[in-house]
Design a protein around this motif. Sequence first.
Motif, mmCIF file in Angstrom:
data_model
loop_
_atom_site.group_PDB
_atom_site.id
_atom_site.type_symbol
_atom_site.label_atom_id
_atom_site.label_comp_id
_atom_site.label_asym_id
_atom_site.label_seq_id
_atom_site.Cartn_x
_atom_site.Cartn_y
_atom_site.Cartn_z
ATOM 1 N N HIS A 1 0.810 -1.231 0.000
ATOM 2 C CA HIS A 1 0.000 0.000 0.000
ATOM 3 C C HIS A 1 0.836 1.270 0.000
ATOM 4 O O HIS A 1 1.225 1.785 1.039
ATOM 5 C CB HIS A 1 -1.006 0.020 1.150
ATOM 6 C CG HIS A 1 -2.151 0.937 0.870
ATOM 7 N ND1 HIS A 1 -3.212 0.577 0.065
ATOM 8 C CD2 HIS A 1 -2.373 2.224 1.213
ATOM 9 C CE1 HIS A 1 -4.053 1.587 -0.055
ATOM 10 N NE2 HIS A 1 -3.563 2.608 0.632
ATOM 11 N N GLU B 1 -8.091 1.806 -3.948
ATOM 12 C CA GLU B 1 -8.523 2.008 -2.567
ATOM 13 C C GLU B 1 -9.813 2.814 -2.570
ATOM 14 O O GLU B 1 -9.817 3.981 -2.971
ATOM 15 C CB GLU B 1 -7.454 2.760 -1.748
ATOM 16 C CG GLU B 1 -7.921 2.967 -0.302
ATOM 17 C CD GLU B 1 -6.841 3.495 0.613
ATOM 18 O OE1 GLU B 1 -6.001 4.284 0.158
ATOM 19 O OE2 GLU B 1 -6.849 3.109 1.800
ATOM 20 N N HIS C 1 -13.284 2.815 2.244
ATOM 21 C CA HIS C 1 -12.296 3.729 2.833
ATOM 22 C C HIS C 1 -12.896 4.235 4.145
ATOM 23 O O HIS C 1 -13.556 3.463 4.839
ATOM 24 C CB HIS C 1 -11.895 4.831 1.838
ATOM 25 C CG HIS C 1 -10.723 5.627 2.313
ATOM 26 N ND1 HIS C 1 -10.782 6.968 2.595
ATOM 27 C CD2 HIS C 1 -9.457 5.240 2.618
ATOM 28 C CE1 HIS C 1 -9.597 7.374 3.046
ATOM 29 N NE2 HIS C 1 -8.777 6.348 3.064
ATOM 30 N N HIS D 1 -10.125 -1.292 5.879
ATOM 31 C CA HIS D 1 -11.109 -0.199 5.999
ATOM 32 C C HIS D 1 -12.555 -0.706 6.106
ATOM 33 O O HIS D 1 -13.468 0.092 6.350
ATOM 34 C CB HIS D 1 -11.032 0.806 4.839
ATOM 35 C CG HIS D 1 -9.860 1.743 4.895
ATOM 36 N ND1 HIS D 1 -9.786 2.785 5.798
ATOM 37 C CD2 HIS D 1 -8.727 1.808 4.153
ATOM 38 C CE1 HIS D 1 -8.647 3.454 5.591
ATOM 39 N NE2 HIS D 1 -7.979 2.870 4.605
ATOM 40 N N HIS E 1 -3.511 -3.213 4.131
ATOM 41 C CA HIS E 1 -2.812 -2.359 5.113
ATOM 42 C C HIS E 1 -3.636 -2.282 6.402
ATOM 43 O O HIS E 1 -4.395 -1.365 6.627
ATOM 44 C CB HIS E 1 -2.480 -0.973 4.536
ATOM 45 C CG HIS E 1 -3.644 -0.151 4.040
ATOM 46 N ND1 HIS E 1 -4.569 -0.617 3.142
ATOM 47 C CD2 HIS E 1 -4.012 1.123 4.312
ATOM 48 C CE1 HIS E 1 -5.456 0.329 2.880
ATOM 49 N NE2 HIS E 1 -5.151 1.397 3.588
ATOM 50 N N ARG F 1 -9.614 0.149 12.717
ATOM 51 C CA ARG F 1 -8.914 -0.167 11.460
ATOM 52 C C ARG F 1 -8.088 -1.456 11.566
ATOM 53 O O ARG F 1 -7.634 -1.987 10.561
ATOM 54 C CB ARG F 1 -7.998 1.013 11.054
ATOM 55 C CG ARG F 1 -8.666 2.074 10.249
ATOM 56 C CD ARG F 1 -8.954 1.602 8.811
ATOM 57 N NE ARG F 1 -7.748 1.633 7.984
ATOM 58 C CZ ARG F 1 -7.093 0.559 7.569
ATOM 59 N NH1 ARG F 1 -7.482 -0.666 7.908
ATOM 60 N NH2 ARG F 1 -6.038 0.699 6.788
ATOM 61 N N ASP G 1 1.563 1.922 4.061
ATOM 62 C CA ASP G 1 0.729 3.128 3.950
ATOM 63 C C ASP G 1 1.577 4.398 3.782
ATOM 64 O O ASP G 1 1.140 5.489 4.159
ATOM 65 C CB ASP G 1 -0.200 3.267 5.170
ATOM 66 C CG ASP G 1 -1.584 3.789 4.793
ATOM 67 O OD1 ASP G 1 -1.762 4.270 3.650
ATOM 68 O OD2 ASP G 1 -2.484 3.750 5.649
HETATM 69 ZN ZN ZN Z 1 -6.045 3.382 3.696
#
Ligand code: ZN
Length: 404
Positions: free
Chosen positions: A42, A147, A174, A217, A238, A249, A351
């Motif tokens: 990611h 994403e 997301h 997410h 991620h 998350r 990320d």
């Molecule tokens: Zn993200």
Amino acid sequence: MQRLAVAFFAATMALSGCERSAEVLTTDAATVHARALTLDTHLDTPLMLSRTGWNFLDRHDPATLSHVDWPRIRAGELDAGFWAVFVDQAELTPDGLAAAAAEADRVFSSIHALIAEHPDKLVLATTPAAVRTAVDAGKHAVLIGVENGYALGGQLDNVQRYYDRGARYIGLLHSSNNDLGDSSTDKEGPLHGGLSEFGREVVREMNRLGIMVDVSHAADSTFWDILEVTTAPPIASHSSARAVHDHPRNLSDDMLQALAERGGVVQVNALSNYVAALDVSPERQAALAEMGRELASMSGGRRANRDRFWAALIDINERYPPPLATLSELVDHIDHLVAVMGIDHVGVGADFDGGGGVDGMYDVSEIGNLTQELLKRGYTEADIQKIWSGNLLRVMAEVQRAAR
Ligand SMILES: [Zn+2]
């Protein structure tokens, strides 16, 4: 995972004498790191491609909120990465959805244009074999992940369209609920109670084409719905472990076990706020809230005002430095994921350029420190190769095989 730390230290000492063991450890980690095919699932680097004054070939100061560029990809020896076609979410209206699909198309084009500009450095890869070929040729393999399923613009046909443009995973959600399902962090609470009917159709279409289904997410309800619908191993591109740091998350042990049982992988996220509990000063919180309100009130929202967003955030970071989790705390997540799922189900999705970065691995130039920390904790070179790419490429191959 085998615990070979003692043997490892004994070997380095025998080679070098005690006083130089730290240096030998560093050198050895460098060798292991160089031999591994490193892949991060990611990278939000496509956000930088339209940023004023940003150039892929320049080395940027991470204080400017840029974490990935060519000099630092080389310094950190990142062989491959999923570059994210990320679309900021706006309204769930026909206009909002149409604008999201147009934005996704623009981002795909910007990635393709960068690759075309630097054919000696970058190559688009859509299969595990293509990743290995690219890396053997000394290039960075660019894979593409979408994403936010909102980027599909509500059109099932766009799954095929994005596949044709190179996408090999789609993260369905997301930060907010969208037309595919519920998000783990929507302040309004649930909208669908999991996956929507459209979300289910999208998962089936991804299975048909051989696109990995990414649960990062997704709300817990959506996560369980995805696992019920998908016929191929899912991934979390991620996400980290909720038992180590309780954040929506991150994934609970039940979720981790279910992903492992389905043959999937969890790619650990280096976003400090998901890694550890951090002490954010009230002044910083107030400044961030104020910035959020200002951006929301601007026409076009955050998507149309990214340069202003970065300028404001750089300014806030100077005035009220962001607290960071540490590399050691990040590797605590890896230890836990491995303990719950086994060594064959864990990878890395840091990320970077999307907020990721811990003290000790703050940008892509520092990813060798992760290899070093894993060695220190007793992971073998074979374990480390699995974590850096072996597991993810196995799942990618499996998803593509299942599609045929
Ligand atoms: Zn993200």
